[in-house]
Scaffold this motif. Structure first.
Motif, mmCIF file in Angstrom:
data_model
loop_
_atom_site.group_PDB
_atom_site.id
_atom_site.type_symbol
_atom_site.label_atom_id
_atom_site.label_comp_id
_atom_site.label_asym_id
_atom_site.label_seq_id
_atom_site.Cartn_x
_atom_site.Cartn_y
_atom_site.Cartn_z
ATOM 1 N N UNK A 28 5.566 30.262 -19.896
ATOM 2 C CA UNK A 28 4.823 31.280 -20.630
ATOM 3 C C UNK A 28 3.726 30.643 -21.481
ATOM 4 N N UNK A 29 4.060 29.578 -22.193
ATOM 5 C CA UNK A 29 3.102 28.948 -23.093
ATOM 6 C C UNK A 29 1.961 28.274 -22.331
ATOM 7 N N UNK A 84 5.736 47.648 -12.696
ATOM 8 C CA UNK A 84 6.340 47.102 -13.922
ATOM 9 C C UNK A 84 6.416 45.587 -13.809
ATOM 10 N N UNK A 85 6.029 44.914 -14.861
ATOM 11 C CA UNK A 85 6.183 43.458 -14.926
ATOM 12 C C UNK A 85 7.370 43.150 -15.818
ATOM 13 N N UNK A 94 -4.213 36.269 -13.651
ATOM 14 C CA UNK A 94 -4.024 34.813 -13.604
ATOM 15 C C UNK A 94 -2.816 34.399 -14.422
ATOM 16 N N UNK A 95 -2.670 35.002 -15.592
ATOM 17 C CA UNK A 95 -1.541 34.685 -16.456
ATOM 18 C C UNK A 95 -0.212 34.989 -15.761
ATOM 19 N N UNK A 96 -0.074 36.182 -15.201
ATOM 20 C CA UNK A 96 1.200 36.580 -14.602
ATOM 21 C C UNK A 96 1.531 35.693 -13.399
ATOM 22 N N UNK A 97 0.542 35.359 -12.590
ATOM 23 C CA UNK A 97 0.807 34.484 -11.446
ATOM 24 C C UNK A 97 1.319 33.128 -11.901
ATOM 25 N N UNK A 98 0.826 32.652 -13.036
ATOM 26 C CA UNK A 98 1.239 31.339 -13.542
ATOM 27 C C UNK A 98 2.676 31.327 -14.049
ATOM 28 N N UNK A 99 3.263 32.497 -14.283
ATOM 29 C CA UNK A 99 4.638 32.558 -14.785
ATOM 30 C C UNK A 99 5.662 32.164 -13.732
ATOM 31 N N UNK A 100 5.306 32.276 -12.474
ATOM 32 C CA UNK A 100 6.215 31.879 -11.406
ATOM 33 C C UNK A 100 7.529 32.633 -11.434
ATOM 34 N N UNK A 101 8.629 31.899 -11.392
ATOM 35 C CA UNK A 101 9.954 32.519 -11.322
ATOM 36 C C UNK A 101 10.393 33.155 -12.634
ATOM 37 N N UNK A 159 2.554 40.205 -5.448
ATOM 38 C CA UNK A 159 2.391 41.548 -6.007
ATOM 39 C C UNK A 159 0.914 41.941 -6.072
ATOM 40 N N UNK A 160 0.682 43.242 -6.156
ATOM 41 C CA UNK A 160 -0.667 43.785 -6.330
ATOM 42 C C UNK A 160 -0.968 43.832 -7.827
ATOM 43 N N UNK A 161 -1.355 42.697 -8.367
ATOM 44 C CA UNK A 161 -1.604 42.632 -9.802
ATOM 45 C C UNK A 161 -2.909 43.310 -10.193
ATOM 46 N N UNK A 162 -3.869 43.358 -9.284
ATOM 47 C CA UNK A 162 -5.079 44.130 -9.572
ATOM 48 C C UNK A 162 -4.717 45.602 -9.749
#
Length: 336
Positions: free
Chosen positions: A30-31, A263-264, A239-246, A210-213
């Motif tokens: 997250x950080x 929902x995220x 970009x942020x959410x993709x970087x969170x991975x698992x 996921x369809x983040x757009x």
């Protein structure tokens, strides 16, 4: 206590060991994602840490790990505007970021000396960086962290209410439905039936699939009603959410192939977080896509094996009606 200050999470020693039991907002994924794709403007980052296994007799913790950010003019939840307006006129040094709704001090175990060391370091850093105020927001009011800060003379300011639910007794969605009063249970059951009749499909996806757009489009539309669309900054949020991975899952609901709700959710060792949601109410006139998404999140949370579901801030009427327990959140802000 030998607290060190690092400007990047990658250089903070002992971080992972200290935050093992902390909320996902304190985890490296997250950080690092927030460093690389800041969801709101940040002037400077700092990570207060001590190596694990400090040999000194007065400290026997896993290592302190506290992220702080220097901000100015950032107040998406109107916490400063409503409660500490003087803090908006100059930079402010805060633990953590506004997308975190549970502030704690990992590694201190609410030890008074360790908490005092963190607070003193925070004050000194605020002075060095010319901040007008420093402090802590979204601290659970009855937590050991709150108790330690108050013993140090800091005054709590009520700012928000968080909500959550213990999942340990639940084995499936029907178990959860059985805990509800008659009207909310009937309402949620009716929504699920109508969603099924409408051919709604549900899929749980990793962020990269996921369809983040689509999520951002729905979420901004919903947040715009409250003047808060930039809580989801296009491009940066994806970009942020993709970087969170698992650490993240995306639950998508579709009707005739069209995204009607997304929902995220975030996961840590013990908690499942219903972090954010976007819906298209116009696409489902016969039922609420938000309620359908909530049921899908609840089902996945129970199946995840986590012991607690966290639903964050706002929308208290819905959360109380559907069995969530409130937690008062307070801020401890001091002028430098």
């Amino acid at each position: 206590m030998g607290i060190e200050i690092h400007d990047r999470i990658s250089s903070a020693p002992g971080w992972d060991e200290a935050v093992t039991a902390a909320p996902v907002f304190y985890h490296r994924s997250f950080l690092q994602a927030f460093e690389d794709a800041p969801l709101h403007p940040v002037l400077r980052h700092a990570y207060l840490s001590t190596p694990p296994g400090d040999p000194r007799p007065e400290y026997d913790g896993a290592g302190i790990a506290v992220p702080v950010t220097l901000q100015q003019g950032v107040d998406p939840m109107n916490v400063l505007a409503d409660h500490i307006p003087a803090a908006r006129r100059h930079p402010v040094l805060l633990t953590h970021v506004w997308h975190c709704y549970e502030t704690t001090l990992p590694g201190t175990d609410a030890d008074l000396d360790a908490t005092a060391a963190v607070t003193g370091t925070l004050r000194e850093l605020a002075q060095q960086w010319n901040a007008g105020h420093f402090g802590f927001v979204n601290v659970p009011a009855h937590s050991p962290t709150a108790a330690a800060l108050e013993r140090l003379g800091m005054t709590p300011i009520p700012v928000e209410t968080g909500h959550g639910l213990g999942l340990a007794p639940l084995h499936c969605l029907d178990d959860y439905l059985a805990t509800l009063a008659r009207k909310p249970r009937q309402n949620l059951t009716r929504v699920l039936r109508r969603a099924h009749e409408a051919g709604v499909t549900t899929e749980v996806l990793p962020p990269e699939k996921a369809d983040l757009d689509g999520f951002v489009e729905l979420a901004r539309r919903t947040a715009a009603k409250y003047g808060n669309a930039d809580y989801y900054r296009p491009g940066i949020f994806q970009t942020f959410v993709r970087a969170l991975g698992t650490s993240a899952r995306v639950i998508e609901l579709r009707r005739s192939g069209h995204l009607i709700a997304s929902a995220i959710t975030l996961l840590d060792q013990h908690r499942y977080h219903f972090w954010s949601v976007g819906v298209n109410y116009a696409a489902t006139p016969g039922f609420s896509p938000f309620y359908a998404a909530f049921a899908a999140v609840m089902e996945d949370a129970i199946a995840s094996g986590r012991s607690r579901l966290e639903l964050g801030r706002r929308n208290p009427d819905f959360k109380r009606r559907y069995g969530m327990r409130p937690t008062a959140l307070v801020a401890y802000i001091a002028a430098v």
